[in-house]
Design a protein around this motif. Structure first.
Motif, PDB file in Angstrom:
ATOM      1  N   LEU A 239     -23.517 -34.157   7.329  1.00 18.19           N
ATOM      2  CA  LEU A 239     -23.471 -32.622   6.750  1.00 18.19           C
ATOM      3  C   LEU A 239     -24.778 -32.213   6.139  1.00 18.19           C
ATOM      4  CD1 LEU A 239     -20.101 -32.503   5.533  1.00 18.19           C
ATOM      5  CD2 LEU A 239     -20.516 -31.950   7.597  1.00 18.19           C
ATOM      6  N   THR A 240     -25.569 -33.190   6.200  1.00 17.38           N
ATOM      7  CA  THR A 240     -26.838 -32.707   5.479  1.00 17.38           C
ATOM      8  C   THR A 240     -27.873 -32.389   6.531  1.00 17.38           C
ATOM      9  OG1 THR A 240     -27.819 -35.201   5.445  1.00 17.38           O
ATOM     10  CG2 THR A 240     -26.275 -34.632   3.498  1.00 17.38           C
ATOM     11  N   ASP A 241     -27.791 -32.585   7.668  1.00 15.92           N
ATOM     12  CA  ASP A 241     -28.839 -32.169   8.804  1.00 15.92           C
ATOM     13  C   ASP A 241     -28.553 -30.629   9.210  1.00 15.92           C
ATOM     14  OD1 ASP A 241     -26.802 -32.371  10.638  1.00 15.92           O
ATOM     15  OD2 ASP A 241     -27.484 -34.381  11.368  1.00 15.92           O
ATOM     16  N   LYS A 242     -29.554 -30.261  10.221  1.00 16.38           N
ATOM     17  CA  LYS A 242     -29.106 -28.949  10.791  1.00 16.38           C
ATOM     18  C   LYS A 242     -28.531 -28.995  12.036  1.00 16.38           C
ATOM     19  CE  LYS A 242     -33.028 -27.217   8.141  1.00 16.38           C
ATOM     20  NZ  LYS A 242     -32.407 -26.323   7.025  1.00 16.38           N
ATOM     21  N   HIS A 243     -27.857 -30.042  12.254  1.00 12.68           N
ATOM     22  CA  HIS A 243     -26.955 -30.078  13.590  1.00 12.68           C
ATOM     23  C   HIS A 243     -25.642 -29.866  13.493  1.00 12.68           C
ATOM     24  CE1 HIS A 243     -30.853 -31.187  15.605  1.00 12.68           C
ATOM     25  NE2 HIS A 243     -30.904 -32.339  14.667  1.00 12.68           N
ATOM     26  N   TRP A 244     -25.057 -28.745  13.992  1.00 15.05           N
ATOM     27  CA  TRP A 244     -23.678 -28.562  13.939  1.00 15.05           C
ATOM     28  C   TRP A 244     -23.087 -28.436  15.332  1.00 15.05           C
ATOM     29  CZ3 TRP A 244     -21.789 -28.286   8.921  1.00 15.05           C
ATOM     30  CH2 TRP A 244     -22.799 -27.994   7.939  1.00 15.05           C
ATOM     31  N   ASP A 249     -23.123 -21.566  10.205  1.00 14.55           N
ATOM     32  CA  ASP A 249     -22.975 -20.276   9.510  1.00 14.55           C
ATOM     33  C   ASP A 249     -21.642 -20.513   8.547  1.00 14.55           C
ATOM     34  OD1 ASP A 249     -20.953 -18.497  11.052  1.00 14.55           O
ATOM     35  OD2 ASP A 249     -21.874 -19.738  12.207  1.00 14.55           O
ATOM     36  N   ARG A 250     -21.688 -19.659   7.430  1.00 16.11           N
ATOM     37  CA  ARG A 250     -20.425 -19.772   6.609  1.00 16.11           C
ATOM     38  C   ARG A 250     -19.199 -19.619   7.111  1.00 16.11           C
ATOM     39  NH1 ARG A 250     -19.517 -19.506   1.446  1.00 16.11           N
ATOM     40  NH2 ARG A 250     -17.646 -18.586   0.849  1.00 16.11           N
ATOM     41  N   GLY A 251     -19.225 -18.410   8.011  1.00 16.10           N
ATOM     42  CA  GLY A 251     -17.721 -18.276   8.697  1.00 16.10           C
ATOM     43  C   GLY A 251     -17.219 -19.665   9.753  1.00 16.10           C
ATOM     44  N   SER A 252     -18.095 -20.002  10.376  1.00 15.85           N
ATOM     45  CA  SER A 252     -17.822 -21.392  11.132  1.00 15.85           C
ATOM     46  C   SER A 252     -17.400 -22.505  10.198  1.00 15.85           C
ATOM     47  CB  SER A 252     -19.137 -21.873  11.942  1.00 15.85           C
ATOM     48  OG  SER A 252     -19.355 -20.632  13.140  1.00 15.85           O
ATOM     49  N   ILE A 253     -18.205 -22.486   9.064  1.00 16.38           N
ATOM     50  CA  ILE A 253     -17.934 -24.049   8.267  1.00 16.38           C
ATOM     51  C   ILE A 253     -16.623 -23.530   7.674  1.00 16.38           C
ATOM     52  CG2 ILE A 253     -18.579 -24.985   6.273  1.00 16.38           C
ATOM     53  CD1 ILE A 253     -21.559 -24.418   7.038  1.00 16.38           C
ATOM     54  N   HIS A 254     -16.421 -22.292   7.195  1.00 13.69           N
ATOM     55  CA  HIS A 254     -15.097 -21.956   6.495  1.00 13.69           C
ATOM     56  C   HIS A 254     -14.097 -22.272   7.493  1.00 13.69           C
ATOM     57  CE1 HIS A 254     -11.884 -19.533   4.892  1.00 13.69           C
ATOM     58  NE2 HIS A 254     -12.676 -19.697   3.921  1.00 13.69           N
ATOM     59  N   LEU A 255     -13.996 -22.024   8.942  1.00  9.84           N
ATOM     60  CA  LEU A 255     -13.047 -22.108   9.993  1.00  9.84           C
ATOM     61  C   LEU A 255     -12.809 -23.547  10.014  1.00  9.84           C
ATOM     62  CD1 LEU A 255     -11.216 -20.816  11.982  1.00  9.84           C
ATOM     63  CD2 LEU A 255     -13.186 -20.852  13.404  1.00  9.84           C
ATOM     64  N   SER A 256     -14.046 -24.560   9.922  1.00  7.47           N
ATOM     65  CA  SER A 256     -13.533 -25.800  10.125  1.00  7.47           C
ATOM     66  C   SER A 256     -13.071 -26.236   8.951  1.00  7.47           C
ATOM     67  CB  SER A 256     -14.987 -26.402  10.371  1.00  7.47           C
ATOM     68  OG  SER A 256     -15.695 -26.200  11.364  1.00  7.47           O
ATOM     69  N   VAL A 257     -13.330 -25.626   7.566  1.00  7.52           N
ATOM     70  CA  VAL A 257     -12.307 -26.481   6.593  1.00  7.52           C
ATOM     71  C   VAL A 257     -10.901 -25.928   6.356  1.00  7.52           C
ATOM     72  CG1 VAL A 257     -12.640 -26.454   3.997  1.00  7.52           C
ATOM     73  CG2 VAL A 257     -14.808 -26.642   5.183  1.00  7.52           C
ATOM     74  N   TYR A 258     -10.971 -24.856   6.804  1.00  7.38           N
ATOM     75  CA  TYR A 258      -9.551 -24.263   6.565  1.00  7.38           C
ATOM     76  C   TYR A 258      -8.626 -24.779   7.799  1.00  7.38           C
ATOM     77  CZ  TYR A 258      -5.908 -20.567   6.390  1.00  7.38           C
ATOM     78  OH  TYR A 258      -4.675 -19.765   6.265  1.00  7.38           O
ATOM     79  N   GLY A 259      -9.058 -24.419   9.031  1.00  5.15           N
ATOM     80  CA  GLY A 259      -8.250 -24.998  10.218  1.00  5.15           C
ATOM     81  C   GLY A 259      -8.306 -26.198  10.804  1.00  5.15           C
TER      82      GLY A 259
END
Length: 292
Positions: A239-244, A249-259
């Motif tokens: 989670l420390t690099d720039k490869h996702w 972005d905030r919306g995508s990370i939030h979706l990953s954590v939430y769902g």
């Protein structure tokens, strides 16, 4: 009745045909046309004599030269197979270091590996292996299950969350949807995760990041590690690099954590041989791209 006569302009005879005052000249066929017609006819006759040409029921005329294209192709296939055996035996016996140090072997790996990749992997990872939404960029060297050729080969062989008995298994829980974390804690840990790769100034204030760090330590380190660089044994990303894989972005990370997330990669153990797996893994390992 048509009546031929001499044309005063060209000096040629007419055919006697006339349309609205326009008379047709009796122009001979150009000699160049006759030449090529004769040459084509002569070539066809010579070809029929020298080469296999005419079907004769269950057989055909063999021609004086006795050339058989089936035998030519069969010999080419035999020669190619013998050549392939030479370098495939070397690849099977050689280690990664020995293969990468041998320019001739690496050329075969690049050519054969690329074909294997396009045939089996490009549908998800792209022809250039740069990935896309939900599929990792293989040139980034940000590996989920380890980037050594044997680890890559194992991942290709058994797949991820696949039907193979030995499949790699990985799943991120739905912390928000399943009520593991309250809404404010989900938001806080998202801010903390964003700060790991984008810097604290790009997300929220220090207090929010500190709160998120506590949530991360209590819920996420088991898979992502205390340094958030991920763990290859469970397929957790760095989670420390720039490869996702699913977006940074905030919306995508939030979706990953939430769902939660659960990727899928089919296994290729029943389709690719051990040699193909080694070539493909070596090819993927050799891909060049941006690293972090």
């Amino acid at each position: 009745m048509a009546l031929e006569k001499l044309d005063p302009v060209t000096g040629r005879m007419t055919t006697g045909h006339e349309w609205n005052g326009i008379e047709e000249l009796d122009t001979p066929v150009p000699r160049v046309v006759l030449f090529f017609l004769a040459a084509g006819t002569l070539f066809a006759i010579v070809y029929w004599i020298l080469m296999p040409a005419w079907p004769l029921g269950s057989t055909y005329t063999k021609g004086l030269l006795g050339i058989d294209q089936r035998e030519v192709v069969a010999e080419q296939v035999k020669s190619a197979a013998a050549e392939r055996v030479t370098w495939t035996d070397q690849i099977q016996k050689a280690s990664l270091g020995e293969i990468e140090a041998d320019a001739a072997l690496m050329q075969q790996v690049q050519e054969t590996g690329h074909r294997l990749f396009v045939d089996n992997c490009a549908a998800c990872h792209g022809v250039n292996a740069t990935g896309g939404p939900g599929f990792p960029d293989l040139r980034a060297k940000s590996w989920l299950w380890g980037g050594e050729p044997d680890m890559i080969a194992q991942t290709i062989k058994v797949g991820i969350n696949s039907t193979n008995d030995d499949t790699r298994v990985s799943q991120m829980p739905a912390f928000g949807r399943d009520g593991v974390l309250e809404r404010d804690k989900v938001s806080a840990v998202v801010d903390y995760v964003m700060s790991l790769s984008q810097g604290a100034g790009a997300t929220a204030d220090a207090q929010e990041i500190a709160a998120g760090q506590e949530v991360f330590a209590a819920n996420c380190v088991a898979c992502h590690g205390e340094d958030a660089k991920g763990k290859h044994d469970v397929g957790a990303p760095d989670l420390t690099d720039k490869h996702w894989i699913y977006g940074g972005d905030r919306g995508s990370i939030h979706l990953s954590v939430y769902g939660g997330r659960q990727g899928h990669m089919p296994h290729w153990s029943g389709r690719l041989s051990e040699l193909d797996l080694k070539i493909l893994a070596t090819y993927v390992h050799s891909l060049k791209g941006e690293t972090q």
